[in-house]
Scaffold this motif. Structure first.
Motif, PDB file in Angstrom:
ATOM      1  N   HIS A 110      48.776  37.312  27.791  1.00  0.00           N
ATOM      2  CA  HIS A 110      48.258  37.539  29.141  1.00  0.00           C
ATOM      3  C   HIS A 110      48.996  38.632  29.880  1.00  0.00           C
ATOM      4  O   HIS A 110      49.470  38.425  30.994  1.00  0.00           O
ATOM      5  CB  HIS A 110      48.273  36.252  29.958  1.00  0.00           C
ATOM      6  N   PRO A 127      42.397  36.661  34.370  1.00  0.00           N
ATOM      7  CA  PRO A 127      42.978  37.460  33.292  1.00  0.00           C
ATOM      8  C   PRO A 127      43.255  36.655  32.038  1.00  0.00           C
ATOM      9  O   PRO A 127      43.415  37.221  30.965  1.00  0.00           O
ATOM     10  CB  PRO A 127      44.266  37.993  33.915  1.00  0.00           C
ATOM     11  N   THR A 128      43.307  35.340  32.149  1.00  0.00           N
ATOM     12  CA  THR A 128      43.661  34.576  30.963  1.00  0.00           C
ATOM     13  C   THR A 128      42.433  34.135  30.176  1.00  0.00           C
ATOM     14  O   THR A 128      42.564  33.530  29.129  1.00  0.00           O
ATOM     15  CB  THR A 128      44.478  33.341  31.346  1.00  0.00           C
ATOM     16  N   ASP A 129      41.254  34.403  30.698  1.00  0.00           N
ATOM     17  CA  ASP A 129      40.053  34.045  29.944  1.00  0.00           C
ATOM     18  C   ASP A 129      39.615  35.230  29.092  1.00  0.00           C
ATOM     19  O   ASP A 129      39.874  36.380  29.432  1.00  0.00           O
ATOM     20  CB  ASP A 129      38.921  33.680  30.909  1.00  0.00           C
ATOM     21  N   THR A 130      38.942  34.933  28.033  1.00  0.00           N
ATOM     22  CA  THR A 130      38.426  36.012  27.217  1.00  0.00           C
ATOM     23  C   THR A 130      37.378  36.767  28.024  1.00  0.00           C
ATOM     24  O   THR A 130      36.614  36.181  28.783  1.00  0.00           O
ATOM     25  CB  THR A 130      37.762  35.483  25.941  1.00  0.00           C
TER      26      THR A 130
END
Lengths: 556, 976
Positions: free
Chosen positions: B413, B540-543
């Motif tokens: 991340h 930001p941490t999701d695909t």
């Protein structure tokens, strides 16, 4: 740097006018009504509980606070009943009155009680010992009924009385004669109180429709007079000592002592307001009226925030606070019919305990032992935590900072990483169908419609709605349909529901022939939608008619 | 000479100008009172046939101003503008003397490995127009070596030159070699900044890559440059040059390919060179015949090539050397790792021994495959000890592969795609270059950043295709800039500008329109990104890919405005589902476009700025601020200059005023956790604008016609000007902000779509296809110019900014270019500054890039412009050359000067605090016994005059300030 994994944010829906506000929910949580009918159904004329003596006792230890605050007095006919706050049980009855008793008040230390009566006598009783109350002191100075007797919040030996002989008197416990007499009212004085935080000020309300403020230091006594339209039934000084409420007829007037002028007239009741009480640590005022309504006011703009109806005219009420935080515990309402209604709000630990007990009972009935064991272990853990917290609390007598063992509420420390729920993990890892199944499960204890909505909207944002809906069989598609049918009429859910419905039709309409259930659900949905369409059409027609009326009105 | 015309009567055709003039053609309505007006309408224009003839040179802006304006002899193709060609240039030059354009600052980091200096104290980052030297200790800019990349006389417009490689000189570590695609090679001394003016030039079609090795030539270590150059479309050469050969422009041809290699790497003092073409590797080994190399011509290589399983995107060589019996050095074995376009990493251990003896293609060599990345590997590097591989890509995860065990460690991340990874010379830290125009140095031990450099994150037109685009994707990366950059400056903090940006260039440039869900707070005085705040939905941490491989589109911020006191920020963001998702939702005759429009999500959000840390707190979100049957576009948001109030205008033709009120719950004012009062924003008034059709009954405008509009408050906040309407005729409505009553309706001030409205005292500036300055009080047009016909994309990128302090306004627009429908690489912009009172432009300046945003500088009389190369330009009125951040080197802080005198320290301290200045002054005095010591008494306002003359980025050069301060302090008290 490296960002932390955040769970899917729940949508914030636009606020709509909710049928139940948080405030209403709070006052609704006064449940577990216990009714107590007085002997011979004498009307309940007065309910009082000793306020904390300047809050000093409360801060030190729970034990003494609970002890001193455990009693409240209910006056009905020629009797004063003393109840326990914790147990809600009658502890003792004082019946040594010759006539109607009035205004039974327990002193702040919980040891003695004073009451007046119709004969004009005033008596002080010992509350503590034995079942039979010992008369400690008797004054017979008033020649007319004494309606108010109140202990000074500042000095234990000072008390006041108001009588139908149009006088207000100040007493010292050891002496036999009143220490001060305030004359000036033109009619019966039926209400009075000490001003909080101002030791020398008293206030009284009379049937001559005036509220008078008396100063013990001033030679003339009366320092302020507020004239009203109707007799004054009750006066209630607010904490801070600058604002005063007076029940005048069916209205309540708000008086500002500093500016010496009335601020506002609250006219929410239909009949005479008989009693006023503070609640929620002085942030709310509760009023009771002969119309049988109890209304809760907030104290900034005096809006009604909640209310309830009782079957009989209300003569007296009190919101009884208890515990270290002085939380509202009971809503005690005394009625003309002689019924004392006690409604209790379980707060904090007590409420939790009650819930746990209910769950345990339910399990015991169904006989799920493994779950029971789980609950037991959880309970034991909680107990251990509580015990260690408690020991810390006891330790804390002399330390400045107490750090609770529970990590969640340690503020500055490292935040515990939020553990993702299974559906959140499914969502994050792209198992959208499983995630959707989990959040749409209407029977799940964690089911919340807004969570389901959040997931559906997020799926739309991620272009994954179709993926989540595809590839289901009859059993797994039905919950989706049912959810859509349930919420498609809610305007906040409609757009998403419509999209889901379109997708479902697109994917599954070819299987309708093979599955009667699917066909039924689709039919139900069509029916619901067409009803909504009808409603919308009606609304448009109505709107059109109103508009033409408006135009006609404007032209005319 | 002067063409009198009434607005909206001139047909568009008469103003069609194929020649590409920008602006200011015709005057209208005003009587020709003086003869000079003709010459005032002197045009700046740039004939298409001579595109770069103008101000191509980035660094030489003031000199080239005249050429922009007057080097235009072939204007005759224009119809009706002929009379302008013979105008004199005197007026323009005289007026422009007051306005200056600064050197640009910032820029975009290129996809070229950052370079550590040998002692790891400096990090050299290659930007698109400069080399910037940063200190790794404190992340401060030490030196910016500006390179004149855009050449003055390049013929072909489309093949714009760009830097392709930079490498530290192997023999003299204070030198840097920089190669430009057009064949210019700079030999820069990065410690002093010398060498930027005198590049070597080699005669090539296109330089593709370059490496530098130190080779023993006549027993002396000398730099040899291996340059990969394009020969034809499908062949390339590797040519070796040393300094001598560079001067002669003739190098030694080492190898010619029939393929088109993109990557060239070398190792071990030139003993090994590796070139990667699509799916082939070419390995060249130095033929050491035992004799010493006398000149670069003696270098001979044996080449082998073999196929690799996938398209190579990056490679790294790790040679192990051994000493021969004779004392020479030879390669013992070579480990090679390649990263590929489909996410695999292949490790070739001890490659040389597996190569067949001949130069022909050998059989398949079996590599070890490591596959974790989903998409292209952007960079892969060996660790210093060779036990680890470090790789990164679009997953924003730094992956550490332990080769012995096959275990992976992750640093997940990060903020954007990892573009480049560099292992420091000592192996103790990694430098990462991320796609959000930032670079960081991570210590290998803790994986914590020790240095962080972050530039403006706005979209740029990149020179090189991304590594992602080597494989065909369902999306295509955007190669144009279609929407203006939304920027605003904080009224309370003049050095900060707020830009709406996306999660990195690649993440934000996929899909229909760039996603800009973030606000980047950028400090112009320190030239660092201060912080980033998500302002619309982003995680930001999701695909960021759907399962079909399409990018997930995030909302785009379309408008942003600060309240007058800088405590509130209003933003508008828009999102609509991609049309590919909407197929099942099509009913009746609806097109996917309409269905998508119906599902648009347009949010008006109000943010509270926290005083201490500038963070944003969302206070209110209005879901459908403007709506009819669907959410309507919000055309503009303006903030009241005297109170906390915003106004918004939507395509529903309603102006809404928004104001804060105490948040109430059940009639109670609700408070936050600290007992502070909470506020909420709501619509306090809605004013329906008169539809055009009602004004002129004859013209019937269908409600479907696209509308345009803009808003501007008057300076005292008493009236709001709303320009709104279809392009066939917008009107300006004057609204009383106190009552909401419509005071006046002024038609015919614009032509075509409204692009901007601003108000300065009694003047109203309307930018449409005309630029009109209208006096509200006297109700007449002060002056008016017509803009050139241009493409839709260029219309989008027209900017209007007004500076009320200097009563001037700036108009910026791309220079029309009929051959370019979209604003791609090579498009240029022009910025014109007008004073409200004069119709003569104060400044006409051409920019080599597209200007994506113009905003007035807070508290000073200038403007700030951001261009498509992520550079910031400051346009100031002061006589001094404007400067933004000073690199440390210019502050007399030479890194090599170890024996810096204490006085020199005083110089840099002096600007920070005058007290220290005095201390230093006293120190000097004490050292000098003869000197009559006295405490300099300086009135604080005198210092303030010097330091507050202009905002930090527009200050006079630091030497001047120092001299001013020094003279202030050195003066005897009696003379003050």
């Amino acid at each position: 740097m490296a960002a932390e994994v955040q769970p899917l944010a729940t949508l914030k829906l636009p606020t709509v006018v909710s049928p139940i506000t948080a405030e209403q929910r709070y006052w609704k949580s006064f449940k577990n009504q216990k009714s107590h009918t007085s002997t011979a159904a004498w009307p309940i004329s007065h309910i009082s509980f000793p306020g904390s003596s300047n809050g000093s006792a409360a801060s030190h230890s729970l034990v003494t606070a609970a002890k001193t605050n455990d009693l409240f007095a209910v006056t009905s006919g020629p009797r004063v009943d003393i109840f326990s706050i914790r147990k809600r049980e009658l502890l003792k009855t004082i019946g040594r009155f010759d006539s109607q008793a009035h205004s039974g008040e327990i002193r702040a230390d919980g040891r003695v009680l004073v009451a007046g009566e119709d004969s004009g006598k005033m008596q002080v009783f010992d509350v503590g010992t034995g079942t039979r109350a010992v008369i400690l002191k008797t004054w017979h100075v008033h020649k007319q009924p004494v309606w108010v007797t109140k202990w000074s919040p500042a000095e234990l030996t000072t008390l006041m009385s108001c009588s139908d002989d149009k006088t207000v008197r100040l007493w010292d416990l050891p002496s036999n004669a009143p220490s001060r007499l305030f004359a000036g009212h033109q009619d019966y004085v039926r209400s009075g109180a000490f001003m909080p935080d101002r030791n020398n000020l008293l206030v009284s309300g009379s049937y001559d429709s005036t509220v008078r403020v008396w100063d013990a230091r001033a030679p003339a006594g009366s320092v302020l007079t507020f004239k009203h339209a109707d007799p004054i039934e009750e006066v209630l000084p607010l904490p801070g000592g600058t604002t005063l409420l007076a029940a005048t007829g069916s209205a309540i007037s708000v008086l500002d002592l500093v500016a010496a002028k009335p601020l506002r007239l609250i006219t929410n009741h239909q009949k005479t307001v008989t009693s006023l009480s503070l609640a929620s640590n002085g942030r709310r005022v509760v009023s009771g009226s002969l119309d049988g309504h109890v209304k809760v006011f907030e104290t900034t703009n005096w809006n009604v925030v909640s209310g309830s109806k009782y079957p009989s005219p209300i003569l007296s009420l009190s919101v009884i606070a208890a515990g270290a935080g002085h939380e509202d515990r009971h809503l005690a309402v005394g009625m003309q019919s002689g019924v004392l209604s006690l409604r209790t709000r379980l707060s904090g630990a007590t409420a939790e305990k009650a819930r746990a007990r209910a769950a345990e009972d339910a399990l015991m009935v169904s006989g799920a032992t493994s779950k029971l064991a789980k609950i037991d272990s959880a309970k034991a853990k909680r107990k251990r935590n509580a015990a260690s917290n408690k020991s810390m609390a006891l330790l804390g007598e002399n330390v400045d900072v107490i750090i609770p063992t529970d990590a969640t509420n340690s503020a500055g420390g490292r935040k515990r990483r939020v553990k993702l729920k299974p559906w959140q993990r499914d969502f994050r890892e792209g198992r959208y169908a499983a995630c959707l199944d989990a959040v749409l499960d209407l029977s799940s204890p964690e089911y919340q419609p807004v969570t389901a909505l959040s997931v559906l909207v997020a799926l739309r944002h991620r272009s994954a709605l179709r993926e989540a809906l595809e590839g289901r069989d009859e059993v797994t598609v039905l919950p989706l349909l049912k959810w859509v049918i349930k919420y498609i009429s809610d305007p906040r859910y409609a757009t998403v529901c419509v999209d889901v419905a379109f997708q479902l039709f697109d994917i599954y309409s070819e299987y309708v022939g093979g599955s009667s259930e699917l066909a039924d659900q689709f039919a139900v949905m069509t029916g619901k939608v067409s009803r909504e369409v009808e409603k919308a059409q009606m609304a448009i027609i109505t709107n059109g008619m109103v508009e033409s009326l408006m135009i006609g009105g404007a032209e005319a | 000479m002067v063409e009198l015309r009434t607005p909206r009567k001139t047909s568009k055709a008469s103003k069609m100008d194929a020649n590409g003039e920008t602006a200011s053609l015709k005057k209208r309505k005003r009587e020709p009172k003086e003869e000079t007006t003709a010459s005032q309408k002197r045009q700046r224009s740039k004939p298409k046939t001579q595109p770069a003839a103008a101000n191509g040179n980035v660094d030489d802006t003031t000199d080239s101003q005249e050429s922009t304006l007057f080097e235009n002899k072939d204007l005759q193709t224009a119809n009706g503008d002929l009379e302008l060609t013979d105008a004199s240039n005197t007026l323009t030059t005289r007026n422009t003397s007051a306005w200056k354009v600064s050197n640009p600052m910032g820029g975009r980091m290129l996809d070229i490995d950052p370079i550590f200096s040998l002692d790891e104290r400096y990090l050299l980052i290659t930007y698109n127009t400069s080399i910037q030297v940063y200190s790794t200790e404190d992340s401060l800019l030490v030196r910016r070596i500006s390179l004149p990349i855009t050449k003055l006389d390049s013929g072909a417009e489309l093949s714009s030159p760009h830097i392709v490689a930079s490498a530290l000189s192997a023999s003299a570590p204070e030198f840097l070699w920089v190669a430009c695609s057009d064949g210019r090679i700079w030999h820069l001394n990065w410690a002093t900044g010398e060498g930027a003016e005198t590049p070597f030039t080699i005669d090539v079609k296109k330089v593709l890559d370059m490496t530098v090795e130190s080779v023993d030539i006549r027993d002396k270590q000398e730099d040899v440059l291996f340059i990969l150059q394009k020969l034809t479309k499908s062949s390339a050469q590797i040519v070796a040059y040393d300094l001598k050969a560079l001067r002669k422009k003739t190098g030694k041809l080492i190898h010619t390919y029939d393929e088109n290699p993109q990557l060239l790497r070398s190792a071990a003092g030139g003993r090994l060179i590796v070139a990667a073409a699509k799916e082939t590797l070419h390995i060249g080994t130095l033929k050491s015949k035992g004799k010493t190399v006398k000149a670069v011509d003696d270098l001979e290589y044996a080449f082998h090539s073999f196929g690799v399983p996938d398209l190579v995107t990056c490679l790294d060589i790790r040679p192990t050397l051994q000493t021969t019996k004779k004392g020479g050095i030879e390669i013992q074995f070579v480990d090679l790792v390649i990263g590929c376009a489909r996410g695999a990493i292949y490790v070739y251990g001890d490659l040389l021994s597996k190569l067949p003896g001949s130069a022909t293609k050998g059989g398949p060599i079996q590599p070890r495959k490591l596959h974790w990345h989903r998409r292209a590997v952007h960079s892969v590097k060996w660790s210093e000890d060779g036990n680890y591989l470090i790789s990164g890509g679009a997953e924003t995860v730094l992956v550490l592969w332990q080769l012995d065990t096959g275990k992976r460690e992750f640093l997940p991340h990060l903020s954007a795609t990892i573009e480049n990874i560099v292992v420091s010379p000592k192996g103790s830290s990694y430098a990462l270059h991320l796609d959000d125009n930032s670079a960081m140095v991570l210590s290998t031990a803790e994986m914590k950043p020790t240095t962080y450099v972050s530039g403006i994150q706005s979209l740029v037109l990149s020179d090189k295709p991304s590594k992602e685009s080597l494989v065909r994707r369902v999306w295509r990366s955007v190669d144009e800039i279609s929407t203006p950059l939304i920027t605003t400056s904080n009224p309370t903090n003049p050095s900060q500008i707020f830009l709406c940006v996306g999660n990195g260039q690649q993440a934000s440039s996929t899909g229909n329109a760039p996603s800009t869900p973030l606000i980047q707070v950028f400090d112009v005085s320190s030239f660092q990104g201060v912080s980033k705040h998500p302002i619309a939905r982003t995680n930001p941490t999701d695909t960021n890919m759907t399962s079909q491989g399409a990018p997930i589109i995030e909302p785009r911020v379309t408008k942003m405005a600060f309240s007058h006191d800088g405590k509130w920020l209003a933003s508008v963001d828009e999102w609509q589902p991609p049309e590919r998702d909407l197929e099942p939702l099509l009913t009746g005759s609806k097109t996917p476009c309409e269905v998508s429009r119906e599902r648009r999500e347009i949010y008006l959000k109000f943010w509270e700025i926290e005083a201490e840390d500038n963070s944003l707190q969302l206070v209110s979100r209005i879901n459908e601020a403007h709506f009819t049957t669907e959410s309507e576009t919000i055309l503009d948001v303006a903030s009241d200059p005297i109170s906390s109030r915003f106004a918004s205008l939507g395509t529903d033709g309603v102006v809404r005023f928004w104001s804060p009120k105490l948040r109430r719950k059940d009639g109670l004012a609700s408070t936050g956790p600290e007992g502070q009062q909470l506020r909420t924003w709501s619509c306090s008034r809605a004013v329906e604008l008169p539809a055009y059709g009602q004004l002129e009954e004859a013209v019937e405008v269908s409600p479907k016609t696209p509308r345009s509009g803009a808003l501007a408050f008057s300076e005292d906040g008493s009236v709001l000007f709303a320009a709104y309407g279809p392009s066939s005729g917008a009107v300006v409505v004057v609204i009383d902000t106190a009552t909401g009553a419509i005071r006046d309706t002024i038609p015919d001030l614009s032509r075509g779509d409204i692009r901007g409205v601003e108000a300065v005292s009694s003047s109203l500036i309307i930018l449409s296809e005309d630029l009109t300055v209208y006096d509200i009080v006297s109700d007449e047009v002060q002056y008016s110019f017509a803009l050139k016909e241009t493409s839709e994309a260029a219309k989008q990128m027209t900017h209007l900014a007004v500076n009320r302090e200097s009563r001037s306004f700036a108009v910026a627009a791309p220079i029309p270019n009929s051959s370019q429908e979209k604003l791609k690489k090579g498009a240029k912009s022009e910025l014109v500054v007008f004073s409200v009172d004069e119709e003569v432009p104060q400044l006409i300046q051409m920019f080599p890039q597209v200007i994506t945003a113009v905003l007035p500088a807070t508290n000073s009389a200038g403007f700030v412009a951001v261009d498509s190369a992520a550079q910031i330009w400051s346009i100031t009125e002061s006589g001094e050359q404007a400067q933004m951040l000073q690199p440390l080197a210019d502050l007399n802080m030479e890194e090599s000067a170890s024996a810096v005198a204490p006085v020199d320290h005083a110089v840099e301290d002096g600007e920070a605090s005058d007290e220290e200045m005095q201390d230093a002054d006293a120190d000097v005095g004490m050292e000098d016994d003869d000197y009559d010591v006295h405490q300099a008494v300086v009135a604080p306002q005198k210092l303030a005059e010097i330091f507050n003359a202009a905002p930090a980025f527009a200050m006079a050069p630091i030497e001047d300030i120092f001299n001013q301060v020094a003279s202030l302090f050195s003066t005897r008290p009696s003379t003050i």
